[in-house]
Design an enzyme around this catalytic site. Structure first.
Site, PDB file in Angstrom:
ATOM      1  N   PRO A 259       0.813  -1.228   0.000  1.00 43.57           N
ATOM      2  CA  PRO A 259       0.000   0.000   0.000  1.00 43.57           C
ATOM      3  C   PRO A 259       0.846   1.278   0.000  1.00 43.57           C
ATOM      4  O   PRO A 259       0.323   2.352  -0.294  1.00 43.57           O
ATOM      5  CB  PRO A 259      -0.817  -0.111   1.301  1.00 43.57           C
ATOM      6  CG  PRO A 259      -0.817  -1.566   1.625  1.00 43.57           C
ATOM      7  CD  PRO A 259       0.520  -2.079   1.154  1.00 43.57           C
TER       8      PRO A 259
ATOM      9  N   GLU B 239       3.804  -8.745   8.280  1.00 46.58           N
ATOM     10  CA  GLU B 239       3.806  -7.277   8.301  1.00 46.58           C
ATOM     11  C   GLU B 239       4.716  -6.707   7.213  1.00 46.58           C
ATOM     12  O   GLU B 239       4.894  -5.488   7.140  1.00 46.58           O
ATOM     13  CB  GLU B 239       4.244  -6.761   9.677  1.00 46.58           C
ATOM     14  CG  GLU B 239       3.383  -7.240  10.835  1.00 46.58           C
ATOM     15  CD  GLU B 239       1.895  -6.942  10.634  1.00 46.58           C
ATOM     16  OE1 GLU B 239       1.570  -5.791  10.309  1.00 46.58           O
ATOM     17  OE2 GLU B 239       1.076  -7.873  10.794  1.00 46.58           O
TER      18      GLU B 239
ATOM     19  N   ARG C   8      -3.095  -8.828 -20.938  1.00 46.13           N
ATOM     20  CA  ARG C   8      -4.008  -8.235 -21.920  1.00 46.13           C
ATOM     21  C   ARG C   8      -3.307  -7.266 -22.863  1.00 46.13           C
ATOM     22  O   ARG C   8      -3.839  -6.927 -23.912  1.00 46.13           O
ATOM     23  CB  ARG C   8      -5.146  -7.490 -21.219  1.00 46.13           C
ATOM     24  CG  ARG C   8      -5.889  -8.307 -20.182  1.00 46.13           C
ATOM     25  CD  ARG C   8      -6.878  -7.446 -19.424  1.00 46.13           C
ATOM     26  NE  ARG C   8      -7.757  -6.740 -20.336  1.00 46.13           N
ATOM     27  CZ  ARG C   8      -8.766  -7.306 -20.973  1.00 46.13           C
ATOM     28  NH1 ARG C   8      -9.050  -8.575 -20.767  1.00 46.13           N
ATOM     29  NH2 ARG C   8      -9.500  -6.591 -21.809  1.00 46.13           N
TER      30      ARG C   8
ATOM     31  N   ASP D 231     -10.388  -0.696 -25.431  1.00 47.65           N
ATOM     32  CA  ASP D 231     -10.723  -0.867 -24.031  1.00 47.65           C
ATOM     33  C   ASP D 231     -10.905   0.451 -23.324  1.00 47.65           C
ATOM     34  O   ASP D 231     -10.361   1.463 -23.707  1.00 47.65           O
ATOM     35  CB  ASP D 231      -9.564  -1.587 -23.318  1.00 47.65           C
ATOM     36  CG  ASP D 231     -10.011  -2.848 -22.637  1.00 47.65           C
ATOM     37  OD1 ASP D 231     -11.226  -3.033 -22.497  1.00 47.65           O
ATOM     38  OD2 ASP D 231      -9.140  -3.641 -22.268  1.00 47.65           O
TER      39      ASP D 231
END
Ligand code: 4GY
Length: 244
Positions: free
Chosen positions: A88, A115, A153, A168
Site C-alpha cells: 500500500p 507485516e 491483456r 478498451d
C-alpha cells in the site's frame, strides 16, 4: 514476457495462468511465469520464513536470509528485470505503468506476507514499489495476480477475437461506454435507439460521447489529464447539454 514471482504461496499465484486471457497468453508462450518460494532457501530444520520485528509489537516480518537468497537466485536467471514490491506504500498502479513494464519484456514481483519486508532490504533490492489501491490485503499475491492479468491483456497477440485492448476502457484514458445485449426490453428499460439502427457512424459517436460524459461525471480527475480534440470537445458538450 517473462514474469518471476517471489512468494510463500506459489500454488496460489500459479493459478493465474489457468484461466482466461492469461491462460491463453501462457499457452501461446507469450507469457512465461515462474514462482520462487523463500521457504526453499531456508537453512534451518523448521524452514522458518518469518522473524520478529525490532521494537516489538504485534506480527512478524519476512525473514531476511531466505528472501535475500531467493532474490539472488531469481536475479541469476533474470538479471535485467525490475524488481517490484507490492504494498500500500507504493505508487498507485495505472494502465500506463503496466504497459511500460510489458514493453521491457520482464518483471520480478516480490509478494510480502505478515507485516512485510525489512526496510533495508527494500532499499537495497527493490527497484519500484507499486500499490493496487488504498486498502490492505493479506499478502502481495493477489496484487501481483491483478498486475499479471492486466499486463497479459497488453501483450500483442494475447487477446483473441476480442482484440479490444485498443478499444478498451483506459486505452484512451477514458471510462468505458455502456454495453447492451438481449433482450431488447429488460424490466421496462429499452436499449438506446441508436444501437438498434445499424448506423455505424452514429454508434461510434454515441459511444465516444458516453465515454467522455461518464468520465466527466465519475472521474473528472482522469479528464483533467487529457487534451481533447475538437470532435471530442463537441461530443462532451453535447453530453453536458443533454445532462442539464
Ligand atoms: N494495496 N497494493 C497491496 C497490499 C499486502 C503485508 C506488505 C496493495 O499492493 N499490495 O495490500 N499488500 C501487504 C501485506 C506485507 C504487503
Amino acid at each position: 514476457m517473462r514474469i518471476d514471482v517471489i512468494t510463500l504461496f506459489p500454488d496460489m499465484v500459479e493459478q493465474v495462468v489457468n484461466y482466461g486471457v492469461v491462460g491463453r497468453a501462457a499457452d501461446r508462450k507469450l507469457m512465461y511465469l515462474q514462482c520462487w518460494n523463500p521457504r526453499d532457501y531456508t537453512v534451518d530444520k523448521h524452514r522458518t520464513v518469518d522473524d520478529r520485528p525490532y521494537g516489538g509489537g504485534p506480527g512478524m516480518l519476512m525473514k531476511v536470509q531466505p528472501l535475500e537468497e531467493t532474490i539472488q537466485a531469481v536475479r541469476e536467471k533474470n538479471p535485467l528485470a525490475q524488481l517490484i514490491y507490492l504494498s500500500p506504500q507504493g505508487k498507485p498502479v495505472n494502465q500506463a505503468m503496466l504497459a511500460k513494464q510489458v514493453g521491457t519484456q520482464s518483471v520480478i514481483f516480490l509478494c510480502g506476507r505478515y507485516e512485510g519486508v525489512d526496510e533495508r532490504l527494500i532499499q537495497k533490492e527493490v527497484d519500484q514499489e507499486w500499490s493496487i489501491g488504498d486498502y490492505v490485503i493479506s499478502g502481495g499475491e493477489l496484487a501481483a495476480m491483478v498486475c499479471i492479468d492486466a499486463m497479459a491483456r497488453l501483450i500483442p497477440g494475447a487477446l483473441g477475437h476480442e482484440q479490444s485492448a485498443q478499444q478498451d476502457s483506459f486505452s484512451e484514458g477514458l471510462l468505458d461506454y455502456p454495453h447492451y445485449t438481449r433482450p431488447e426490453e429488460y424490466k421496462g428499460m429499452e436499449v438506446p435507439e441508436v444501437l438498434m439502427n445499424g448506423n455505424h457512424q452514429h454508434i461510434e459517436d454515441w459511444r465516444e460521447r458516453q465515454s467522455l460524459g461518464r468520465t466527466w461525471q465519475r472521474r473528472p480527475d482522469l479528464l483533467e489529464l487529457k487534451v481533447l480534440d475538437d470532435r471530442q470537445q463537441a461530443l462532451l458538450n453535447d453530453f453536458k447539454d443533454e445532462f442539464k
